[in-house]
Design an enzyme around this catalytic site. Structure first.
Site, PDB file in Angstrom:
ATOM      1  N   LYS A 112       3.062  -1.422  -9.751  1.00  0.00           N
ATOM      2  CA  LYS A 112       2.152  -0.284  -9.588  1.00  0.00           C
ATOM      3  C   LYS A 112       1.251  -0.147 -10.808  1.00  0.00           C
ATOM      4  O   LYS A 112       0.057   0.118 -10.673  1.00  0.00           O
ATOM      5  CB  LYS A 112       2.954   0.995  -9.338  1.00  0.00           C
ATOM      6  N   LYS A 197       0.864 -10.207   7.405  1.00  0.00           N
ATOM      7  CA  LYS A 197       2.059  -9.386   7.653  1.00  0.00           C
ATOM      8  C   LYS A 197       1.623  -7.958   8.002  1.00  0.00           C
ATOM      9  O   LYS A 197       0.752  -7.398   7.345  1.00  0.00           O
ATOM     10  CB  LYS A 197       2.912  -9.379   6.382  1.00  0.00           C
ATOM     11  N   LYS A 200       1.394  -1.019   6.297  1.00  0.00           N
ATOM     12  CA  LYS A 200       0.576   0.185   6.135  1.00  0.00           C
ATOM     13  C   LYS A 200      -0.594  -0.086   5.211  1.00  0.00           C
ATOM     14  O   LYS A 200      -1.697   0.339   5.456  1.00  0.00           O
ATOM     15  CB  LYS A 200       1.410   1.286   5.469  1.00  0.00           C
TER      16      LYS A 200
HETATM   17  P1  ADP Z   1       4.712  -1.246   4.719  1.00  0.00           P
HETATM   18  O1  ADP Z   1       4.531  -2.684   4.339  1.00  0.00           O
HETATM   19  O2  ADP Z   1       4.043  -0.911   5.982  1.00  0.00           O
HETATM   20  O3  ADP Z   1       4.350  -0.301   3.580  1.00  0.00           O
HETATM   21  P2  ADP Z   1       7.389  -0.671   3.918  1.00  0.00           P
HETATM   22  O4  ADP Z   1       7.215  -1.537   2.718  1.00  0.00           O
HETATM   23  O5  ADP Z   1       7.445   0.812   3.761  1.00  0.00           O
HETATM   24  O6  ADP Z   1       6.257  -1.050   4.986  1.00  0.00           O
HETATM   25  O7  ADP Z   1       8.671  -1.195   4.688  1.00  0.00           O
HETATM   26  C1  ADP Z   1       9.640  -0.385   5.308  1.00  0.00           C
HETATM   27  C2  ADP Z   1      10.622  -1.329   5.955  1.00  0.00           C
HETATM   28  O8  ADP Z   1      10.000  -2.056   7.045  1.00  0.00           O
HETATM   29  C3  ADP Z   1      11.168  -2.404   5.011  1.00  0.00           C
HETATM   30  O9  ADP Z   1      12.534  -2.609   5.292  1.00  0.00           O
HETATM   31  C4  ADP Z   1      10.367  -3.647   5.357  1.00  0.00           C
HETATM   32  O10 ADP Z   1      11.102  -4.832   5.134  1.00  0.00           O
HETATM   33  C5  ADP Z   1      10.106  -3.466   6.850  1.00  0.00           C
HETATM   34  N1  ADP Z   1       8.820  -4.091   7.220  1.00  0.00           N
HETATM   35  C6  ADP Z   1       7.596  -3.654   6.887  1.00  0.00           C
HETATM   36  N2  ADP Z   1       6.627  -4.441   7.409  1.00  0.00           N
HETATM   37  C7  ADP Z   1       7.256  -5.431   8.100  1.00  0.00           C
HETATM   38  C8  ADP Z   1       6.816  -6.556   8.876  1.00  0.00           C
HETATM   39  N3  ADP Z   1       5.506  -6.806   9.069  1.00  0.00           N
HETATM   40  N4  ADP Z   1       7.745  -7.352   9.438  1.00  0.00           N
HETATM   41  C9  ADP Z   1       9.059  -7.087   9.278  1.00  0.00           C
HETATM   42  N5  ADP Z   1       9.548  -6.046   8.558  1.00  0.00           N
HETATM   43  C10 ADP Z   1       8.674  -5.211   7.975  1.00  0.00           C
END
Ligand code: ADP
Ligand code: TRP
Length: 331
Positions: A112, A197, A200
């Protein structure tokens, strides 16, 4: 009995990547023998979310999403982190035993900083609160994604400092947790609407409960090219197939793939494949979507459910907090 514990931050609406990569495996894990603790890490989200109405909405959304998708609150204690103030007391005690260097080494914090974010104290202290979340319930196993492994290792360190200082021989104050990195093969890596991938932060996600026109519009964004349906193609190179694979059974998926590979008359075009995907998503989440509506329609019941979870969680955290207060001389 093994105690499993994990938490999820209410930092946004949950997308298909979150569903296949986290929510579904979390819910399935509660079928294993043991005790299961799941919480919504709202104190953690306060490090980034600045809109109170949004934070309230997101906490409710995450709760409703897990419940609608099948988390059984009888099987897993499910609550909101901030309903258990004992964790902040434990976090303070842990923080007093931990060197600043430990926190400075946290990847999430360093990332960060590198991204130019001006950190608040909460962001720096985040791993201490997370350690308290885990230690407050005497958790044995913490199922996490790769990005959280270091935080569990830091929890082991913090528990160790505290136990070395205040524990008695054979009588540690805090129980040492282990992380469980879910087998990558079991965790689908879900591609987003641009082929990267789904995340968010890329704005390429599909909300789990999206439907109707909005869902069609989203799916239409999946990148394709101008090759006509008749031209034979390798289905494994198409993003739409990565998504179809998450929803269709093997027979149907194999069928579509064979047609695309063969090309010619009767081969489906991209529009056709996307329509199938829209229908599959609608169908997969139809029951959960209805449950979500029911849950949202009765906020008082949702509050009661979370309050019941908090009560169970709190009874547990109080015992550990008292143990720690006594050990270090505050009682
Ligand atoms: P983002 O990438 O949308 O910010 P987070 O990092 O908050 O998502 O992830 C929350 C959970 O969802 C974690 O356990 C992460 O491994 C899973 N996750 C997020 N995006 C994916 C994806 N594209 N494929 C599989 N698992 C995911
Ligand atoms: N930091 C975790 C995340 O961002 C959420 C979390 C908070 C957590 N406290 C926890 C996860 C305790 C496991 C155990 O995903």
């Amino acid at each position: 009995m093994t105690t499993f514990l994990s938490g999820i931050q209410p930092s946004g609406y949950l997308h298909l990547g979150n569903y296949f990569g986290a929510i579904r495996p979390h819910i399935r894990a509660t079928e294993q023998p043991g005790e299961h603790f799941y919480f919504i890490a709202d104190f953690h989200s306060l490090t980034t979310v600045r809109d109170p109405e949004l934070l309230r909405t997101l906490v409710r959304e995450v709760a409703v999403t897990y419940l609608a998708l099948g988390l059984d609150p009888e099987r897993a204690t499910f609550w909101r982190q901030s309903d258990v103030p004992e964790v902040t007391e434990i976090a303070w005690m842990l923080g007093c035993m931990s060197g600043i260097g430990l926190l400075e080494r946290a990847h999430s914090y360093k990332d960060k900083l590198a991204a130019g974010i001006k950190p608040n104290v909460g962001l720096f202290y985040y791993p201490v609160l997370m350690a308290a979340d885990i230690l407050a319930y005497d958790a044995d196993v913490v199922p996490v994604g790769k990005d959280q492994v270091q935080h569990v290792e830091m929890t082991q360190d913090m528990a160790g400092y505290f136990n070395n200082t205040f524990g008695k021989e054979g009588e540690p104050v805090f129980r040492r947790p282990e992380f469980r990195l879910e087998d990558e093969a079991h965790f689908a890596k879900v591609p987003g609407l641009d082929g990267r991938k789904m995340s968010k932060s890329y704005g390429n996600g599909i909300w789990i409960f999206e439907s109707g026109k909005k869902l069609k519009k989203a799916i239409n964004k999946i990148p394709t090219d101008s090759r006509p349906p008749e031209e034979p193609k390798d289905p494994d190179e198409l993003v739409v197939f990565d998504l179809l694979a998450l929803f269709l059974d093997d027979d149907e998926l194999g069928d579509w793939k064979a047609k695309v590979r063969a090309g010619g008359e009767g081969a489906p075009g991209y529009g056709h494949l996307k329509m199938r995907l829209v229908a599959a998503i609608e169908e997969h989440f139809a029951a959960a979507r209805a449950r979500r509506e029911q849950l949202l329609a009765d906020p008082a019941e949702l509050d009661r459910l979370l309050a019941r979870g908090a009560e169970k969680a709190r009874a547990r955290a109080r015992v550990v907090r008292d143990r720690a207060l006594k050990a270090c001389g505050l009682r």
